[in-house]
Design an enzyme around this catalytic site. Sequence first.
Site, PDB file in Angstrom:
ATOM      1  CB  SER A   1      40.058  -0.712 -22.836  1.00  0.00           C
ATOM      2  OG  SER A   1      39.976   0.243 -21.811  1.00  0.00           O
TER       3      SER A   1
ATOM      4  CB  THR B   1      42.085  -1.943 -27.103  1.00  0.00           C
ATOM      5  OG1 THR B   1      42.809  -2.254 -25.898  1.00  0.00           O
ATOM      6  CG2 THR B   1      41.154  -0.782 -26.828  1.00  0.00           C
TER       7      THR B   1
ATOM      8  CB  SER C   1      51.383  -4.855 -23.208  1.00  0.00           C
ATOM      9  OG  SER C   1      52.066  -5.197 -24.393  1.00  0.00           O
ATOM     10  CE  LYS C   2      44.254  -5.048 -23.914  1.00  0.00           C
ATOM     11  NZ  LYS C   2      43.479  -3.837 -23.816  1.00  0.00           N
ATOM     12  NE  ARG C   3      53.588  -3.287 -27.252  1.00  0.00           N
ATOM     13  CZ  ARG C   3      52.924  -2.215 -26.831  1.00  0.00           C
ATOM     14  NH1 ARG C   3      51.956  -1.721 -27.553  1.00  0.00           N
ATOM     15  NH2 ARG C   3      53.233  -1.634 -25.692  1.00  0.00           N
TER      16      ARG C   3
END
Length: 327
Positions: free
Chosen positions: A11, A13, A253-255
């Site tokens: 995804s 995002t 995560s993307k963080r």
Amino acid sequence: MDQVRGRFAPSPTGEMHLGNAWTALLAWLQVRRRGGVMVLRIEDLDPDRSRPIFTAKLLDDMRWLGLDWDEGPDVGGPYGPYRQDERRDRYEAAVAKLTAAGLVYPCYCSRAELHSAASAPHAGEHEFVYPGTCRHLSDDRAEALRQAGRRPALRLRVPDMSISFIDGVHGTVTQKLAVACGDFIIRRSDGVHAYQLAVVVDDGAMGITHVLRGDDLLASTPRQLLLYHLLGLTAPAFTHVPLLYGMDGHRLSKRQKDLSLAALRARGVSPRAIVGYLAWKACLLPEYRPASPAELIAAFDEKALPAGPIFVSDDLADFLLRESKDE
Ligand code: GLU
């Protein structure tokens, strides 16, 4: 035997991070080990969270790692389009088929859950069990809600039975949908189709025979198997690999910006250092060494894959940088 077809379905995002690289690499190796066709599908279903810039970066990061694909948004292929945003008519056709079979009902409950339905549910996110409030809504009440301007989401009625499958890593998995999630959303109230529906329609239509993905989606698979069955599609073989966690116990995560591929690249980390590290964590290498994906094809062994969570140390970026310089 028929041609093996696998896919990576990210995804767009956020920036691709080490955890995405991990599943992308293992999905790629599973397909290449079997001489199969690799499909890249962009899951940009959710208009609020997906950004074209992340798709462009993702393709670039994958190529930089040494991962390629035979069909995808940039190269096309016989099962396109390969972006979910361009496949919405197919999801609507599936909704129509399920509706015609009497399996769908409108749901007027307004909850945050309705809005998250377009994204794949991830580990640590609370799964909501729908109590069936709108299952038996009277026609009068439904009409009153419509008159009041409320737009319904659509839910699939789940049967009261257990669904089992054999996972490549976890073995036999059994779930009772009525207990695990209840009737689940297939289309949000704003018309956006749910991840659970779209992923099945696409994997089915694209002839996917093998799905390897993170084990945060293990609990979604019985829902998807029900949809395969109801839509008359052939289900693939599933392999759910563990996720990567930081030493604080949280999923990468993307963080975690310093472990995004962009940040690692910018610091001078080589793709071989990253791929070798991931392969070592997947037990495909007896000890750490830099490697390219192509060098690992022969070593790929599904049975060797670990089942438990993978922890990465806090100073991983520094380690990878040192290893990149030594090469
Ligand atoms: N698009 C989903 C995600 O990025 C993955 C879907 C899947 O592999 O089934 O989380």
